[in-house]
Design a protein around this motif. Structure first.
Motif, PDB file in Angstrom:
ATOM      1  N   VAL A 192       0.966  -1.128  -0.142  1.00  0.00           N
ATOM      2  CA  VAL A 192      -0.090   0.215   0.231  1.00  0.00           C
ATOM      3  C   VAL A 192       0.522   1.064  -0.299  1.00  0.00           C
ATOM      4  CG1 VAL A 192      -2.072  -1.273   1.008  1.00  0.00           C
ATOM      5  CG2 VAL A 192      -0.268   0.060   2.943  1.00  0.00           C
ATOM      6  N   HIS A 193       0.770   1.732  -0.987  1.00  0.00           N
ATOM      7  CA  HIS A 193       1.147   3.401  -0.919  1.00  0.00           C
ATOM      8  C   HIS A 193      -0.093   4.935  -0.235  1.00  0.00           C
ATOM      9  CE1 HIS A 193       4.993   2.476  -3.868  1.00  0.00           C
ATOM     10  NE2 HIS A 193       4.730   1.516  -2.393  1.00  0.00           N
ATOM     11  N   LYS A 194       1.033   5.497   0.254  1.00  0.00           N
ATOM     12  CA  LYS A 194       0.109   6.811   0.602  1.00  0.00           C
ATOM     13  C   LYS A 194       0.384   7.586   0.101  1.00  0.00           C
ATOM     14  CE  LYS A 194      -0.921   5.041   5.122  1.00  0.00           C
ATOM     15  NZ  LYS A 194      -1.167   4.885   6.926  1.00  0.00           N
ATOM     16  N   PHE A 195      -0.548   9.151   0.149  1.00  0.00           N
ATOM     17  CA  PHE A 195      -0.192   9.876  -0.808  1.00  0.00           C
ATOM     18  C   PHE A 195       0.878  10.385   0.157  1.00  0.00           C
ATOM     19  CE2 PHE A 195      -5.240  10.136  -0.820  1.00  0.00           C
ATOM     20  CZ  PHE A 195      -4.985  10.222  -1.795  1.00  0.00           C
ATOM     21  N   THR A 196       1.630  10.808  -1.254  1.00  0.00           N
ATOM     22  CA  THR A 196       3.256  11.575  -1.057  1.00  0.00           C
ATOM     23  C   THR A 196       3.007  12.758  -0.300  1.00  0.00           C
ATOM     24  OG1 THR A 196       3.852  10.253  -3.016  1.00  0.00           O
ATOM     25  CG2 THR A 196       5.833  11.959  -2.428  1.00  0.00           C
ATOM     26  N   LYS A 197       4.024  12.920   0.567  1.00  0.00           N
ATOM     27  CA  LYS A 197       3.700  14.429   0.956  1.00  0.00           C
ATOM     28  C   LYS A 197       4.550  15.384   0.506  1.00  0.00           C
ATOM     29  CE  LYS A 197       3.963  12.727   6.275  1.00  0.00           C
ATOM     30  NZ  LYS A 197       4.194  13.142   7.270  1.00  0.00           N
ATOM     31  N   GLY A 198       4.004  16.292   0.574  1.00  0.00           N
ATOM     32  CA  GLY A 198       4.842  17.448  -0.469  1.00  0.00           C
ATOM     33  C   GLY A 198       4.482  17.597  -1.579  1.00  0.00           C
ATOM     34  N   TYR A 199       4.340  16.651  -2.455  1.00  0.00           N
ATOM     35  CA  TYR A 199       3.711  15.825  -3.882  1.00  0.00           C
ATOM     36  C   TYR A 199       2.657  17.353  -4.090  1.00  0.00           C
ATOM     37  CZ  TYR A 199       3.502  14.161  -8.445  1.00  0.00           C
ATOM     38  OH  TYR A 199       3.324  14.267  -9.495  1.00  0.00           O
ATOM     39  N   PRO A 200       2.893  17.691  -5.552  1.00  0.00           N
ATOM     40  CA  PRO A 200       3.427  17.713  -7.008  1.00  0.00           C
ATOM     41  C   PRO A 200       4.873  19.469  -6.293  1.00  0.00           C
ATOM     42  CG  PRO A 200       1.988  19.519  -7.464  1.00  0.00           C
ATOM     43  CD  PRO A 200       1.332  18.983  -5.095  1.00  0.00           C
ATOM     44  N   ASN A 201       5.097  19.881  -5.361  1.00  0.00           N
ATOM     45  CA  ASN A 201       5.824  21.592  -5.582  1.00  0.00           C
ATOM     46  C   ASN A 201       7.040  21.452  -4.640  1.00  0.00           C
ATOM     47  OD1 ASN A 201       4.408  23.098  -7.245  1.00  0.00           O
ATOM     48  ND2 ASN A 201       2.344  22.866  -5.343  1.00  0.00           N
ATOM     49  N   ASP A 202       7.163  20.381  -3.158  1.00  0.00           N
ATOM     50  CA  ASP A 202       8.348  20.307  -2.534  1.00  0.00           C
ATOM     51  C   ASP A 202       8.908  19.289  -2.699  1.00  0.00           C
ATOM     52  OD1 ASP A 202      10.077  20.444  -0.381  1.00  0.00           O
ATOM     53  OD2 ASP A 202       8.381  21.432   0.958  1.00  0.00           O
ATOM     54  N   VAL A 203       9.880  19.503  -3.898  1.00  0.00           N
ATOM     55  CA  VAL A 203      10.772  18.059  -4.302  1.00  0.00           C
ATOM     56  C   VAL A 203      12.052  17.882  -2.841  1.00  0.00           C
ATOM     57  CG1 VAL A 203      12.622  17.716  -6.156  1.00  0.00           C
ATOM     58  CG2 VAL A 203      10.655  19.153  -6.284  1.00  0.00           C
ATOM     59  N   ASN A 204      12.072  18.383  -2.409  1.00  0.00           N
ATOM     60  CA  ASN A 204      13.436  17.938  -1.112  1.00  0.00           C
ATOM     61  C   ASN A 204      11.623  16.925  -0.099  1.00  0.00           C
ATOM     62  OD1 ASN A 204      15.208  19.528  -1.598  1.00  0.00           O
ATOM     63  ND2 ASN A 204      14.445  21.569  -0.543  1.00  0.00           N
ATOM     64  N   LEU A 205      11.075  17.583   0.135  1.00  0.00           N
ATOM     65  CA  LEU A 205      10.122  16.804   1.053  1.00  0.00           C
ATOM     66  C   LEU A 205       9.938  15.168   0.189  1.00  0.00           C
ATOM     67  CD1 LEU A 205       8.626  16.907   3.583  1.00  0.00           C
ATOM     68  CD2 LEU A 205       7.369  17.891   2.753  1.00  0.00           C
ATOM     69  N   ILE A 206       9.303  15.752  -1.158  1.00  0.00           N
ATOM     70  CA  ILE A 206       9.178  14.618  -2.382  1.00  0.00           C
ATOM     71  C   ILE A 206      10.745  13.516  -2.353  1.00  0.00           C
ATOM     72  CG2 ILE A 206       8.482  13.305  -4.039  1.00  0.00           C
ATOM     73  CD1 ILE A 206       7.027  16.701  -4.305  1.00  0.00           C
ATOM     74  N   VAL A 207      11.274  14.510  -2.308  1.00  0.00           N
ATOM     75  CA  VAL A 207      12.694  12.585  -2.447  1.00  0.00           C
ATOM     76  C   VAL A 207      13.327  12.985  -0.877  1.00  0.00           C
ATOM     77  CG1 VAL A 207      14.941  12.444  -3.848  1.00  0.00           C
ATOM     78  CG2 VAL A 207      12.765  13.675  -4.671  1.00  0.00           C
ATOM     79  N   SER A 208      12.721  12.390   0.357  1.00  0.00           N
ATOM     80  CA  SER A 208      13.061  12.037   1.358  1.00  0.00           C
ATOM     81  C   SER A 208      12.176  11.117   1.907  1.00  0.00           C
ATOM     82  CB  SER A 208      12.773  13.773   1.743  1.00  0.00           C
ATOM     83  OG  SER A 208      11.777  13.645   2.296  1.00  0.00           O
ATOM     84  N   ASP A 209      13.709  10.655   3.087  1.00  0.00           N
ATOM     85  CA  ASP A 209      12.491   9.645   3.156  1.00  0.00           C
ATOM     86  C   ASP A 209      11.105   9.569   4.422  1.00  0.00           C
ATOM     87  OD1 ASP A 209      14.760   8.017   3.527  1.00  0.00           O
ATOM     88  OD2 ASP A 209      15.715   8.032   5.618  1.00  0.00           O
ATOM     89  N   GLU A 210      10.780  10.505   4.523  1.00  0.00           N
ATOM     90  CA  GLU A 210       9.673  11.353   4.571  1.00  0.00           C
ATOM     91  C   GLU A 210       8.068  11.287   3.295  1.00  0.00           C
ATOM     92  OE1 GLU A 210       8.583  14.795   7.496  1.00  0.00           O
ATOM     93  OE2 GLU A 210      10.494  14.982   7.371  1.00  0.00           O
ATOM     94  N   GLY A 211       9.235  11.753   2.001  1.00  0.00           N
ATOM     95  CA  GLY A 211       7.583  11.472   0.770  1.00  0.00           C
ATOM     96  C   GLY A 211       7.827  10.076   0.069  1.00  0.00           C
ATOM     97  N   TYR A 212       8.736   9.723  -0.853  1.00  0.00           N
ATOM     98  CA  TYR A 212       8.965   8.236  -1.316  1.00  0.00           C
ATOM     99  C   TYR A 212       9.286   7.416  -0.346  1.00  0.00           C
ATOM    100  CZ  TYR A 212       7.897  10.424  -6.432  1.00  0.00           C
ATOM    101  OH  TYR A 212       7.691  10.963  -6.839  1.00  0.00           O
ATOM    102  N   GLY A 213      10.717   8.375  -0.116  1.00  0.00           N
ATOM    103  CA  GLY A 213      11.059   6.961   1.297  1.00  0.00           C
ATOM    104  C   GLY A 213       9.624   6.436   1.872  1.00  0.00           C
ATOM    105  N   ALA A 214       8.704   6.919   2.424  1.00  0.00           N
ATOM    106  CA  ALA A 214       8.024   6.278   3.956  1.00  0.00           C
ATOM    107  C   ALA A 214       6.792   5.234   2.950  1.00  0.00           C
ATOM    108  CB  ALA A 214       6.647   7.600   3.489  1.00  0.00           C
ATOM    109  N   ASN A 215       7.132   5.407   0.956  1.00  0.00           N
ATOM    110  CA  ASN A 215       6.029   3.597   1.026  1.00  0.00           C
ATOM    111  C   ASN A 215       7.063   2.401   1.053  1.00  0.00           C
ATOM    112  OD1 ASN A 215       4.033   5.823  -0.203  1.00  0.00           O
ATOM    113  ND2 ASN A 215       5.207   6.030  -2.188  1.00  0.00           N
ATOM    114  N   PRO A 216       6.062   1.697   1.151  1.00  0.00           N
ATOM    115  CA  PRO A 216       7.241   0.467   1.143  1.00  0.00           C
ATOM    116  C   PRO A 216       7.875   0.554  -0.212  1.00  0.00           C
ATOM    117  CG  PRO A 216       5.037  -0.241   1.375  1.00  0.00           C
ATOM    118  CD  PRO A 216       5.247   1.451   0.944  1.00  0.00           C
ATOM    119  N   TYR A 217       9.315  -0.514   0.072  1.00  0.00           N
ATOM    120  CA  TYR A 217       9.535  -0.857  -1.442  1.00  0.00           C
ATOM    121  C   TYR A 217       9.236  -1.893  -1.766  1.00  0.00           C
ATOM    122  CZ  TYR A 217      13.440  -2.683  -4.118  1.00  0.00           C
ATOM    123  OH  TYR A 217      14.576  -3.464  -4.783  1.00  0.00           O
ATOM    124  N   ILE A 218       9.173  -2.628  -3.131  1.00  0.00           N
ATOM    125  CA  ILE A 218       8.869  -3.204  -3.304  1.00  0.00           C
ATOM    126  C   ILE A 218       9.311  -4.210  -3.847  1.00  0.00           C
ATOM    127  CG2 ILE A 218       7.548  -4.080  -5.683  1.00  0.00           C
ATOM    128  CD1 ILE A 218       5.204  -0.615  -5.459  1.00  0.00           C
TER     129      ILE A 218
END
Length: 488
Positions: free
Chosen positions: A139-165
């Motif tokens: 399951v993936h939840k909504f990505t924090k910061g998307y779409p404008n805060d690239v620093n947050l998106i590309v971080s452990d709180e953003g994409y990193g919060a999703n499980p690795y497939i």
């Protein structure tokens, strides 16, 4: 019948080679966002006569030792019971159908991602069902910061919060049962995790339409706009590509609008802002290179635009879309200089209905001749037109009875007396079943039934809207039917 204008074998060859090139470019690990339908791409088959509607799976079979498939499905779409309109099934059922069919071809479906997940009850039930079927589900939840805060998106709180497939093969195809299912986010999330693990994976996109190397106003590209009018897609010149390379290519508004965001995210993950200069750069689609007869393809696409005009007005009549959407398709049709009068079956069906005061359907046979079926006391219009068509193809005189009056009366009696049906005339499905029973004892009927396969690719038009069950039978027979937006 439409003249063929598309070389399917050449397409398979070129498309397979292009995907292999892109895999090699990214160190033998590519996430390929697969847009459109893996099976039954009937729109493509109609606008590109000669296109195999299941060709994408054949391309994947060429790559099956290198390929695995991840499916995405939006939790919101599960909750809303979103439907695949052409088959009348919901996205969940479509997902299970796709998985079964792909595995039947020897392809690896490794996992399923439920995207935009916020514990929706229906999504939880579907997740449990998948897991109890033995599927690997993330399951993936909504990505924090998307779409404008690239620093947050590309971080452990953003994409990193999703499980690795977990994936094991060089090509990871990311597909979905419909649009808006989170394919792009899943690909980018995986890239983030791969780079954290030291794997320099890449991303590319495979969309059949719009065709990037056809003109903006080519009928094939306009047919795509008509098909996606409800999504408000608009074909546009890829101005990023034009600026970077001085070459005019075609893309659509959503990809152009999101490209700066995607480019920034890719640059942050990959550490290189020169990977892609345009949405066209990201694509791998080779369909335009397999068009061999542009005139035939243009004519086919123009016919598809007219079909979409009828479909959207039927959808409007039934409350499935707004009037702006219907008007948009009509404007596209008018801009192409075409009209319903350019569809031969339309005038024939309308004239028959007006003359008799009953619902009628016209069907154009492979040799171009037209046949009509009119509603009668024993058969509905669909049953009548198909009966008339296969008798003509078999060279039988019209008065010959393929189903005995006694058999018809028995079925009508059952419908009237036992099932308490208001309409007792046989519908198309009942007629085909009755014909099949007659064929067991009557060689003539057996031969006539073989003519059904000759109807594949034929055009038909109904003077009023047909119900979904009836439309499904036409689709299974391969008949392209349109309806006037009128109730029976």
């Amino acid at each position: 019948m439409m003249k063929q204008g598309f070389n399917n074998a050449l397409y398979v060859e070129k498309q397979t080679a292009r995907i292999l090139e892109r895999i090699e470019r990214f160190n033998n690990k590519l996430y390929l966002e697969f847009g459109g339908k893996l099976f039954d791409d009937l729109h493509a088959a109609r606008v590109l006569p000669g296109f195999d509607p299941n060709v994408k799976t054949k391309i994947l079979q060429n790559l099956k030792d290198k390929c695995e498939i991840i499916f995405c499905i939006s939790a919101g779409d599960i909750e809303k019971n979103k439907m695949r309109a052409d088959f009348g099934i919901n996205y969940g059922a479509e997902l299970l159908r796709l998985i079964k069919n792909l595995r039947g071809l020897g392809l690896l479906v490794s996992s399923i991602v439920i995207t935009q997940f916020t514990e929706q009850p229906a999504a939880l039930i579907f997740k449990n069902k998948l897991e109890r079927l033995g599927e690997k589900v993330y399951v993936h939840k909504f990505t924090k910061g998307y779409p404008n805060d690239v620093n947050l998106i590309v971080s452990d709180e953003g994409y990193g919060a999703n499980p690795y497939i977990e994936t094991t093969r060089p090509l990871v195809v990311v597909n979905a049962p419909g649009p808006g299912s989170g394919k792009l986010a899943t690909c980018l999330s995986q890239l983030y995790h791969e780079y954290k693990r030291g794997i320099k994976a890449g991303y590319a996109k495979f969309e059949t339409f719009p065709v990037w190397n056809l003109p903006l106003k080519h009928p094939v590209n306009i047919a795509y706009e008509a098909a996606t009018a409800d999504l408000k897609d608009r074909n546009m010149i890829d101005y990023f590509h034009l600026e970077a390379y001085g070459v005019s290519t075609v893309n659509y508004n959503r990809d152009l609008e999101i490209f700066p965001v995607v480019k920034n995210i890719l640059a942050r993950i990959l550490g290189d802002d020169k990977i892609y200069q345009s949405p066209t750069d990201m694509g791998v689609n080779m369909v335009g290179y397999a068009i061999e007869d542009d005139e035939a393809v243009q004519k086919a696409a123009q016919q598809e635009i007219i079909r979409r005009y009828f479909k959207v007005y039927c959808d409007y009549k039934q409350g499935r879309c707004d009037l702006d959407t219907a008007h948009r398709v009509e404007i596209l049709m008018n801009d192409m200089g075409i009209s319903p009068a350019d569809r031969a079956v339309v005038a024939k069906a309308r004239a028959a209905a007006q003359k008799t005061g009953r619902h009628a359907i016209a069907l154009q046979l492979p040799d171009g001749t037209l046949t009509v079926g009119k509603e009668k006391s024993t058969l509905d219009a669909s049953a009548a037109v198909i009966m008339n068509a296969i008798k003509k193809l078999a060279g039988l005189a019209d008065p010959i009875k393929l189903i005995s009056p006694a058999a018809i009366e028995t079925i009508q009696s059952l419908k009237r007396d036992t099932l308490k049906a208001e309409a007792t005339r046989l519908n198309l499905e009942e007629t085909l079943i009755a014909l099949s029973f007659s064929a067991t004892t009557n060689p003539t009927v057996e031969y006539v039934l073989t003519m059904l396969k000759e109807l594949r690719g034929c055009e038909a038009h109904a003077s009023a809207m047909l119900d979904e069950a009836e439309l499904q039978i036409y689709r299974k027979l391969g008949i392209n039917i349109t309806c006037d937006p009128e109730y029976l």
